[in-house]
Scaffold this active site. Structure first.
Site, PDB file in Angstrom:
ATOM      1  CG  HIS A  81      48.437  38.698  27.181  1.00 32.53           C
ATOM      2  ND1 HIS A  81      48.278  40.021  27.505  1.00 32.53           N
ATOM      3  CD2 HIS A  81      47.279  38.095  27.530  1.00 32.53           C
ATOM      4  CE1 HIS A  81      47.079  40.203  28.019  1.00 32.53           C
ATOM      5  NE2 HIS A  81      46.454  39.048  28.052  1.00 32.53           N
ATOM      6  CG  ASP A 128      50.793  42.295  26.682  1.00 31.46           C
ATOM      7  OD1 ASP A 128      50.719  41.651  25.609  1.00 31.46           O
ATOM      8  OD2 ASP A 128      50.040  42.082  27.657  1.00 31.46           O
ATOM      9  CD  GLN A 219      42.210  37.073  34.043  1.00 33.68           C
ATOM     10  OE1 GLN A 219      41.807  37.516  35.100  1.00 33.68           O
ATOM     11  NE2 GLN A 219      43.417  37.352  33.589  1.00 33.68           N
ATOM     12  N   GLY A 220      39.581  38.490  29.959  1.00 31.72           N
ATOM     13  CA  GLY A 220      38.706  38.665  28.795  1.00 31.72           C
ATOM     14  C   GLY A 220      38.653  40.114  28.309  1.00 31.72           C
ATOM     15  CG  ASP A 221      37.692  43.332  30.614  1.00 27.06           C
ATOM     16  OD1 ASP A 221      36.711  43.296  29.851  1.00 27.06           O
ATOM     17  OD2 ASP A 221      37.589  43.336  31.859  1.00 27.06           O
ATOM     18  CB  SER A 222      43.600  40.745  27.699  1.00 21.40           C
ATOM     19  OG  SER A 222      44.197  40.647  28.946  1.00 21.40           O
TER      20      SER A 222
HETATM   21  N1  ARG Z   1      45.363  39.069  31.244  1.00 20.44           N
HETATM   22  C1  ARG Z   1      43.961  39.287  31.288  1.00 20.44           C
HETATM   23  C2  ARG Z   1      43.324  38.887  29.965  1.00 20.44           C
HETATM   24  O1  ARG Z   1      43.948  38.175  29.219  1.00 20.44           O
HETATM   25  C3  ARG Z   1      43.607  40.694  31.666  1.00 20.44           C
HETATM   26  C4  ARG Z   1      44.041  40.982  33.012  1.00 20.44           C
HETATM   27  C5  ARG Z   1      43.763  42.334  33.456  1.00 20.44           C
HETATM   28  N2  ARG Z   1      43.736  42.237  34.873  1.00 20.44           N
HETATM   29  C6  ARG Z   1      43.546  43.240  35.674  1.00 20.44           C
HETATM   30  N3  ARG Z   1      43.469  42.985  36.939  1.00 20.44           N
HETATM   31  N4  ARG Z   1      43.443  44.474  35.246  1.00 20.44           N
HETATM   32  O2  ARG Z   1      42.160  39.118  29.709  1.00 20.44           O
END
Ligand code: ARG
Length: 269
Positions: A81, A128, A219-222
């Protein structure tokens, strides 16, 4: 005159401080409430962590988009993603050996983006996983740029995992300028599915989260790493909000995606 000046500056200071978000007024060393329960770390403790940077428009500069892990000198493992909407690999850079989100390090352009052909085939966020093939090999060292070993075995419930990144430090909050880490126990897929709903968690996923919440990726850790016993076991994928006790974080399961990962690396080395 001096009194008037003092009164005016005090009034200004009080007014201004009520507009400054709490997060911004924290110094680098004040870690309370940082990364949804994490602490400051150093890239030399996580030398496999990279920052994926994206150039979003012609006049834009490269900016942190996602995390990733160095698995061979020219292959980065990350989340599908993070890259599935990117039209041109030239818009991506990988930065290794950096402590700061948009700081200096070894910058290497990306040659090719490959994400799982069955990403989101039947279930949202399933498979993913993606690899980035680098234009040139990273120069590894013994300090802050190293490869990480990938697990062959799924971690079990309650094993402690470690996650790292420059993502937001609260749900809907600000990203971190410095690399942060946090420990979270693995949650079984059955338990995780009972929280998210039948059919939303499948074998390509892995869950982790503290029973009381308060610790999570955001967000941003993905695309970044989840380690168990110092080995790569997960890739930050998704979650409902961040650090909520009822919803663990969800990760792509490296063990369950090994066949795709190994074959794809082999075909591109
Ligand atoms: N989708 C998020 C990203 O693009 C990461 C989400 C992780 N969320 C969580 N609650 N662990 O950075």
């Amino acid at each position: 005159m001096l009194r008037l000046f003092l009164i005016l500056t005090t009034v200004f200071a009080l007014t201004a401080s009520s507009f400054i978000p709490a997060e911004n007024s924290k110094s680098k060393d004040d870690l309370s409430g940082r990364i949804v329960g994490g602490k400051l770390t150093d890239i030399s403790k996580h030398p496999h962590q990279i920052s994926m940077r994206y150039k979003g428009c012609t006049t834009c500069s490269f900016n942190h988009r996602c995390g990733g892990s160095i698995v061979t000198p020219n292959i980065i493992l990350t989340a599908a993603h993070c890259v599935n909407t990117i039209k041109d690999a030239k818009l991506l850079h990988v930065v290794a050996g950096s402590n700061e989100r948009n700081g200096h390090g070894s910058i290497v352009p990306v040659k090719k983006i490959i994400y799982h052909e069955d990403y989101q085939k039947n279930v949202r966020y399933e498979n993913d996983i993606a690899i980035l093939v680098l234009e040139i090999e990273l120069v590894l060292n013994d300090y802050d740029i190293k490869t990480i070993k990938m697990t062959e075995k799924r971690p079990s419930q309650n094993e402690i995992s470690q996650i790292t990144g420059w993502g937001t430090t609260t749900q809907g909050g600000y990203p971190s300028d410095f690399l942060l880490e946090v420990d979270v126990p693995i949650v079984s897929n059955a338990d995780c599915e009972s929280r998210y709903g039948i059919g939303r968690i499948n074998q390509s996923m892995l869950c982790a989260g503290a029973v009381k919440g308060g610790k999570d990726a955001c967000q941003g850790d993905s695309g970044g790493p989840l380690l168990v016993n110092g080995v790569l076991a997960g890739v930050v994928s998704w979650g409902n909000g961040c650090a909520r006790p009822e919803y663990p974080g969800v990760y792509a399961s490296v063990a369950d995606l090994r066949t795709w990962i190994d074959a794809t690396i082999k075909a591109n080395s």
